[in-house]
Design an enzyme around this catalytic site. Structure first.
Site, PDB file in Angstrom:
ATOM      1  N   ASP A 194       0.834  -1.201   0.000  1.00 61.70           N
ATOM      2  CA  ASP A 194       0.000   0.000   0.000  1.00 61.70           C
ATOM      3  C   ASP A 194       0.872   1.256   0.000  1.00 61.70           C
ATOM      4  OD1 ASP A 194       0.879  -0.093   2.619  1.00 61.70           O
ATOM      5  OD2 ASP A 194      -1.109  -0.247   3.523  1.00 61.70           O
ATOM      6  N   GLU A 244      -1.185  -5.728   8.742  1.00 61.29           N
ATOM      7  CA  GLU A 244      -0.417  -5.083   9.801  1.00 61.29           C
ATOM      8  C   GLU A 244      -1.077  -5.309  11.154  1.00 61.29           C
ATOM      9  OE1 GLU A 244       0.380  -0.958   9.158  1.00 61.29           O
ATOM     10  OE2 GLU A 244       1.079  -1.255   7.099  1.00 61.29           O
ATOM     11  N   GLU A 299       9.355  -4.018  10.741  1.00 62.92           N
ATOM     12  CA  GLU A 299       9.782  -2.717  10.217  1.00 62.92           C
ATOM     13  C   GLU A 299      10.271  -1.798  11.329  1.00 62.92           C
ATOM     14  OE1 GLU A 299       8.132   0.945   7.379  1.00 62.92           O
ATOM     15  OE2 GLU A 299       6.918  -0.868   7.663  1.00 62.92           O
TER      16      GLU A 299
END
Length: 260
Positions: A42, A112, A179
């Protein structure tokens, strides 16, 4: 690579090179350079559409770009992001996954979140959907976080991220992205779970690396610390892709200076 080969790569300690991709031509070039898997992220909201963050991207837009990547790299492992709120509950997540896989041609979906996503992951995996989790910095929550900040710096936060990874593994994820965490935590995550852990800004000791394609080609406006411009010395896009793959496989990327 397929998913079984990705798992085998972790077992054999062979680093996995992943890139984002959004269209056929660049996916074809990166595939020829040896990239192991593609993430239709995204992140397209920022690097393709010019938005300030990823939150406005839709499932249909990700499916559209996944379809183009699939045409460019027909044999590659293609992972498609589930955009903001498209996985808010199991029912919505299943509908989103159907669009991304049936219309977009993706092999796997990525969502996520940590332990709070376990029920969604379980629902998807029961339906036969391969799932990639994403812990650490969660770009879809950037407005709540107040910016893109390194996660897991203190002991409690690091343990929370480890717990999230374990919860997602128990729920059935096949792959995990971490991340923007300290390098030591990235290494600990790779040891803590059996599934492959792909890092972005998480140090060199994860099971593989992923970068946003535009960033590693030097097109980012304000590249984060963990990005390397592989175009700077490569001379061509094809050579930049090959240099990225070689650096990941040799564990020469990221360096200490490119880590937290």
């Amino acid at each position: 690579m397929n998913l079984a080969q990705i798992r085998a790569a972790k077992a054999e300690r062979e680093p996995i090179a992943v890139l984002t991709a959004y269209e056929a031509g660049l996916a074809r070039a990166a595939d020829a350079a040896g990239v192991d898997a593609f993430l239709v992220g995204d992140s397209l909201g920022m690097v393709v559409q010019g938005r300030r963050d990823t939150l406005a991207v839709t499932v249909e837009e990700v499916a559209y770009h996944a379809k183009m990547v699939r045409r460019g790299a027909p044999e590659a492992l293609v992972i498609a992001d589930m955009p903001f709120l498209s996985d808010a509950n199991p029912e919505r997540a299943l509908a989103s996954a159907a669009t991304l896989m049936q219309e977009g041609g993706a092999d796997m979906v990525k969502l996520e979140g940590g332990a709070e996503k376990a029920a969604v992951v379980e629902s998807l995996t029961r339906a036969g959907v391969p799932v990639c989790g994403h812990v650490g910095l969660l770009p879809q929550r950037v407005r709540k976080l107040g910016g893109y900040r390194v996660q897991g710096r203190d002991e409690d936060d690091a343990e929370r991220i480890l717990d999230d990874a374990r919860a997602l593994e128990r729920a059935g994820v096949d792959l995990l992205v971490v991340e923007c965490v300290p390098a030591g935590l990235g290494a600990a995550l790779a040891r803590a779970v059996a599934v492959p852990v792909i890092g972005i800004g998480a140090g060199v000791d994860t099971d593989g690396q992923v970068l946003v394609m535009h960033d590693m080609l030097g097109l980012g406006e304000r590249p984060p610390r963990f990005v390397r411009d592989f175009m700077k010395e490569a001379g061509s896009i094809q050579a930049a892709f090959a240099a990225y793959v070689e650096a990941v496989k040799a564990r020469r990327f990221p360096t200490e200076d490119e880590s937290f």
